[in-house]
Structure formats: structure tokens, C-alpha cells
Motif scaffolding. Structure first.
Motif: not given
Length: 713
Positions: A143-147, A176-178, A181-185, A217-219
């Protein structure tokens, strides 16, 4: 041809080579590649594939590549570069194996850029890539490299073909579920924002779906700063994007936004709580509209306008249900006068407006979802006084499809606990009560009011409407109680039992259990008999099959005396039907009747008739007798089966038709565990020994099979 590049393993040995020096083809995708750094160390996979250079496969330290993995990866890469579409689809479905063989670094640095550059491929290939991209998360470093997966995914989300975008959206949700939080945002939220602002409408369609999926999730992950329920600046930004998509110039985008409006509304209220619903005071001392009032309700009203295409207005009812469900969920702990007012004054009128929509498809959607509407709004004071007249209008809609959908919801709507005004007259043109009718203030259950519509529906011109009514009408009985059921429900049920359409009669017979629990079957028994007889002789074999399957239930309801007198002979008569499936179902039916009424009843009412059938000149009738006897024996006690049925089966072992003889062998296998060891040794085994010497090989086969089976008893 260039020399293939050797592959270095972790122990320093040369495990093998991959020759990727085939000349490039037109299928190698025309997207331009970035220039090389010129230092000779950053050979890109896409560049290599396009120029025909060698591809070396480097694995993560600790595990050398196996020859099979090397070969599969090389073949998949070659297929991706080939002209054959089916081959490229096959290769795309093996992306996970290719990534596992390449290792984490080369998957991130070469495979994913290669896929990104090849997004001008056929739709089938892109759909396969979109599906398999979600499986690459472990192979890019977790997940940490999912970008690294987002660039090809973003391109897939803009493809014109809907099936590709559907798979890409699903992949985006899974990734997105995986995501941390920092990468998601940052990366993921930025990708969604870019899609929402792209010029091509397909990207905006994907954005509408992804905003709805990610808003919660954003909220919830952000900080609530201003009390309006926006949750965070990102949350407010995405809500702004979604509002713009709801007002998009392209109707296709508005359709997708409309499909997701209810989801966004539920997420916004869950994030903001009561603050998202109630108006408050802004920082400048002025009244401030809540998120629902200021943003969502205007979107609801705009998407429900008559100027919108049918595909957009189709979502009105479901969106209103979602908003109603979300707001009423706050009523327990955070009772809100504003929320109730919003639903009564703003949302309910939108629901009622669908009843008079010019499009029958919109009205059909309202009719089919009306039970959900009642579930979301029935707890509000006065809501059912608005909804019940609207529902009655749906039951009288000009389109038969709408009336059918409304009729199927009749029982569910009638179960509502709310009390409503007793109808004083026919509904007005707006679907509400006729104000000119006298109202004495009497309030009754919803079922007591709707049951008066049942008689009208029994006379509907459409057999589909009557068939739908027959499926659910009897479910009103437990709600009405015995007296009301006898007075108002039994007469239309009797009319349905005499309906000219067999499907209607079958549906009402199939649903009599609820009515029987309330009033018993006596009031209907005399009307049931002609309906059952008519269905038993129906020209459609599936109708005959369906009524046979309901006979055991009717037998329990009618009782042994009435059934023995009126229907026992009919059940045996089905054994002589021309359709094989009917004869088999009839045999199963006799077994179930034997289990219900007992072996003594079967010996008196069924066995004599079966004994006559086994003498019939048609071998098909005799075959049915064999099947019936073997099945009925399993529902009898051993003594009765041994005395009454076993001799009949054994007697048919000498039939002139081989099909009868080998079915006797099969039937004896069913009866052997029932009749006991003594009967097996003295009666069954000798007959099987005789059949094992039969001239017909099928008879010998089944006899031997049964003999082997009884050895274990």
C-alpha cells in the motif's frame, strides 16, 4: 538480431535469458516514450519492447527466477506486443504473474509505464488490464507504493467504453480501501479531482462514481472545522466537484451523478451528523444554510426537473429514499425538527411528483421502490397520509407495467404500522385525498384502506397485474385479522381462484398459507377444488408441474378427509401424464403425501391405483409405477413397505421391456435400506442375481451396481 541479455540471479549465476528481440509491430502502441537518460543504466521496459532490445528479468533479492516463471513472463510480454487481440487479452490476464517475475522495482519502473503507454489498445485488452491492475498492489511494494498504480488507472477511467470504466472504477475502489491515509488524501484525491475537471465527459462520469464512493472516508478522516458537516477542505472541494457534475452539460454525466446522489447524501449526513441537516449561524452572524439545505436539496430539485432526460429522473425515488433514511437515522439520538421539516416539505413532494411523471419508466421505478419509500418516511408525522393516496394512484396507473410493480408491493406497504385517514372518495388528480369528500376523522390501518383496492385489481384488464396481485393478496390477512379478512379479502381471493388465466389461479393457490393461518381453509375449499382441477388439466405442462408441487402444502391445509374424497384420485392420475417431468413429479408427490397422511392412508387410496398402472400396456406408465413404489417405500415404515410395495416391484423384474427391468434394479437399491436385512436376503438378492444374468447389458450393469450397494448394508 541483438544478443539476448543474460539474467543475473541472486547467487551470481546466470539462470537464463529472455530473448525479446522480435521486431516491433503496429500493436506496440503509438504513445511516445520519454527519452533515455543516456547513461545506459535505465533501460525502460516499454522502450525495450518498442526498439527490440533485450529484456532482463530481475527478481527481488533472496529468490532466483525459475525457468517456468521466466518463460511465462517472456511469453506474456511478447503477447502484449503482438497483433492478436485474443493474445493480448490473455497476456493482460497474466499481469500478476509477470509482475511477480519482474520483481517490485521493475514492476514499478518498467511494467506500469509500459501499460500506461499502451492505453490506445482494444477495449477487450483494456478491460482485462483494468481488472487485473487491482491484483498488482503486493507487487509494487504494498500500500505504501500504491500511488504507482494510479497513472494507468487514471487513463483507464477516461476510456470511452463503459465496460472498461466499470472495471476501472471497481479497481479504484479496491485500491482506495487499501491506501494509507496520506496517499489517499494526496495522490488518490488529486486523481479524482483531475477526473472531475477533464474535458472529455467519460472522465467526469468516472469522477461522479468515485466521489460518491470516497466522500465518507474523506469526511470522517478529516477535522470538522466549521460545523457545517463538510468535514474538511478536501471534503468540501469534492462536494463542489460533485455539485458541478450534477449540473454538467452532458446528460450522461448527470445520469451517473444522479445515480450516486443518494450515496453522497447519506455519506454527507453520516460525516456531518445533525450539523449537516440543521441550519446554523455563520461566523459573520448571518444565518448559514446546512449542507443538506444549501447544497444537496437544490441538486435533488434540479435533477428531478421535467427538463431532465428520463435516465436522470429515474433515480429520483431511490435518491429520496436514501436521504430520508439518512435523516431519520438521526432522529433517535439527535432529534431534529429541521430534518423532519426537510423531509415533509421538500423531499416527499419530489417522491409524489414521480407518480405523475410523463415517463412510465419513472412511474414504474417509483412503484417498484414504494416499499422502500414507506420504510424511510412512515415514521414521520402525516407522511403516510401523503404516501397512501399516491400509492393508490400508482395502482390505477394507465400503464399495466406500473400497476404490476405497484401490486407486487401491496403486502409490504400494507404492513406499515401507521394509521391513515379512511378514504372518503377517489384520489384527486394530484394523487392526494379528495378534499370534497366527507372526513369524519376516522383513522385506520394502512391494510384496512388498501384492501378495498384489491377487488378493483381483480378486474384489471392485464393478466400480469392480476397475477402479481394473486402472489401477495393473501399476505394482507395477518395484518387485517380474521373478521376483516373474511369481510374484505376472501371475496376477491375467490374471484382470483376463478380467474380465466391459469397463472393467476396458480399464484393464488401457491400463496394460501398466510390466509389459512388466519381463517382456515374451510371457506375456500369448495372454490379451491375447481381451480385445482382446472390447473391439473391445463394445456401448459409447466402449470401442471407447478400445481403438483403445491399439492403437499394444500394437503396439509385441506385435511385428510377432504383431500381423500376430492383429490387423491387426481394425484394418481398424474402418473399417466404425457410429459415425463410431470410423471416424475407425480411420483415424488405421492411420496410426500404418504409422509403427510401415513402408510395406512397410502395403502387405501394410492396403492390399488398404482397396482393397476403396473399392468398398463404402455411401458412408460409401468415405469412410472416402479418409480412411485420405490419412492413411496422410503416414506413408509418397514413392515408396510415390505408387505405392500416390495412384491409389486419384484413382480415387475420379469417385464419384457429392459428399461423396466433395470429401473426395478435401481428401485430395489432405494428400498433395500427400508425393508430390512431379512427381506434383502430372501427376496431382493435372488431377483438381483437373476437380473445380473439378463441378456441386456444395461440391466446387468444396474443389477450389479445394486448388488454391490446392498453388500454394505
Amino acid at each position: 538480431m541483438a544478443d539476448p541479455v543474460p539474467m543475473d540471479t541472486s547467487d551470481g549465476s546466470t539462470a537464463g535469458v529472455i530473448d525479446a528481440t522480435d521486431p516491433p509491430t503496429a500493436a506496440d502502441h503509438a504513445a511516445p516514450h520519454p527519452p533515455s537518460d543516456g547513461d545506459g543504466d535505465n533501460s525502460d521496459m516499454a522502450d525495450t519492447a518498442a526498439t527490440g532490445g533485450g529484456v532482463s528479468m530481475l527478481l527481488p533479492p533472496g529468490r532466483p527466477i525459475t525457468p517456468q516463471e521466466e518463460e511465462e513472463a517472456r511469453l506474456a510480454i511478447d503477447l502484449l506486443r503482438g497483433d492478436d487481440v485474443a493474445g493480448r487479452v490473455e497476456a493482460a490476464n497474466k499481469l500478476e504473474g509477470v509482475a511477480a517475475a519482474l520483481g517490485v522495482e521493475r514492476t514499478r519502473d518498467e511494467l506500469l509505464p509500459f501499460l500506461t503507454d499502451g492505453m490506445d489498445d482494444e477495449d477487450e485488452v483494456l478491460a482485462a488490464i483494468a481488472t487485473n491492475l487491482r491484483h498488482l498492489l503486493p507487487h509494487v511494494g504494498g500500500p505504501s507504493h500504491a500511488s504507482h498504480l494510479l497513472p494507468p488507472l487514471e487513463l483507464l477511467l477516461t476510456v470511452e467504453e463503459a465496460s472498461v470504466r466499470t472495471e476501472a472504477c471497481e479497481t479504484a475502489r479496491i485500491l482506495a480501501d487499501a491506501l494509507p491515509e496520506p496517499i489517499y488524501r494526496t495522490d488518490y484525491a488529486a486523481m479524482v479531482s483531475r477526473l472531475a475537471g477533464k474535458e472529455w465527459f467519460t472522465a467526469r462520469m468516472s469522477a461522479a462514481a468515485l466521489i460518491a464512493a470516497g466522500y465518507k472516508r474523506l469526511g470522517l478522516g478529516g477535522s470538522v472545522e466549521d460545523g457545517t458537516g463538510n468535514g474538511s477542505e478536501q471534503c468540501a472541494e469534492h462536494m463542489g466537484h460533485f455539485a458541478a457534475l450534477c449540473r454538467d452539460d452532458a446528460p450522461m454525466v448527470r445520469r451517473v451523478a444522479s445515480q450516486n446522489l443518494g450515496t453522497v447524501a447519506e455519506a454527507a449526513i453520516e460525516v456531518g451528523g445533525r450539523a449537516a441537516v440543521d441550519d446554523g449561524m455563520g461566523d459573520d452572524g448571518e444565518d448559514s444554510s446546512s449542507l443538506v439545505v444549501g447544497t444537496l436539496l437544490p441538486l435533488y430539485e434540479e435533477l428531478a426537473a421535467n427538463t431532465q432526460p428520463d435516465s436522470v429522473r429515474l433515480q429520483i425515488t431511490e435518491n429520496c429514499v436514501a436521504l430520508g433514511r439518512a435523516i431519520t437515522s438521526l432522529q433517535g439520538d439527535e432529534a431534529s425538527v429541521s430534518g423532519t421539516s426537510i423531509l415533509i416539505d421538500k423531499v416527499l413532494p419530489l417522491v409524489v411528483s414521480t407518480i405523475d411523471d410523463r415517463s412510465w419508466r419513472v412511474r414504474w421505478t417509483a412503484a417498484s421502490k414504494f416499499n422502500d419509500v414507506v420504510g424511510s418516511f412512515s415514521s414521520l408525522p402525516g407522511a403516510m397520509d401523503i404516501l397512501v393516496p399516491a400509492y393508490e394512484k400508482l395502482l390505477q396507473d394507465p400503464e399495466a407495467e406500473v400497476r404490476t410493480a405497484a401490486a407486487l408491493n401491496l403486502a409490504d406497504v400494507a404492513r406499515c404500522d401507521a394509521l391513515v385517514k379512511m378514504e372518503g372518495g377517489p384520489p384527486g388528480e394530484d394523487g392526494a385525498e379528495n378534499d370534497d369528500a366527507e372526513d369524519d376523522g376516522t383513522r385506520v390501518k394502512v391494510a384496512q384502506r388498501l384492501v378495498k383496492r384489491v377487488t378493483t385489481l381483480t378486474e384489471d384488464d392485464s393478466e400480469n397485474v392480476r397475477a402479481a396481485l394473486a402472489m401477495v393478496a393473501t399476505e394482507l390477512a395477518p395484518v387485517l385479522g380474521k373478521e376483516e379478512t373474511i369481510a374484505h379479502l376472501v371475496p376477491p381471493v375467490l374471484l382470483l381462484l376463478r380467474d380465466a388465466t391459469s397463472e393467476v389461479r396458480l399464484n393464488i393457490i401457491s400463496s394460501l398459507a398466510a390466509l389459512n393461518e388466519v381463517i382456515g381453509i374451510d371457506l375456500l375449499s369448495q372454490s379451491l377444488l375447481p381451480a385445482i382441477v382446472d390447473l391439473a388439466e391445463d394445456g401448459k405442462w409447466r402449470i401442471r408441474l407447478a400445481i403438483i408441487q403445491h399439492i403437499p402444502l394444500l394437503a396439509k391445509q385441506l385435511g385428510v378427509e377432504f383431500f381423500s374424497e376430492k383429490l387423491a384420485s387426481l394425484c394418481v392420475g398424474w402418473l399417466g401424464d404425457d410429459i415425463s417431468s410431470i410423471r416424475h413429479a407425480a411420483a415424488v408427490n405421492l411420496k410426500e403425501l404418504t409422509a403427510i397422511f401415513g402408510a395406512a392412508w397410502a395403502n387405501e387410496h394410492l396403492v390399488p391405483s398404482i397396482s393397476e398402472i403396473k399392468q398398463h400396456q404402455s411401458y412408460l406408465r409401468r415405469l412410472t409405477a416402479v418409480q412411485a413404489c420405490s419412492m413411496m417405500a422410503t416414506a413408509m415404515d418397514p413392515a408396510q413397505a415390505r408387505v405392500e410395495l416390495l412384491p409389486m416391484i419384484l413382480d415387475m423384474a420379469t417385464d419384457v421391456v429392459p428399461n423396466i427391468r433395470f429401473n426395478v434394479a435401481k428401485g430395489l437399491e432405494q428400498m433395500a435400506p427400508v425393508v430390512g436385512r431379512s427381506a434383502v436376503e430372501t427376496q431382493i438378492r435372488p431377483v438381483l442375481a437373476m437380473l445380473m444374468e439378463d441378456l441386456d447389458r444395461d440391466v446387468r450393469y444396474y443389477a450389479k451396481q445394486t448388488m454391490d450397494a446392498i453388500e454394505g448394508l
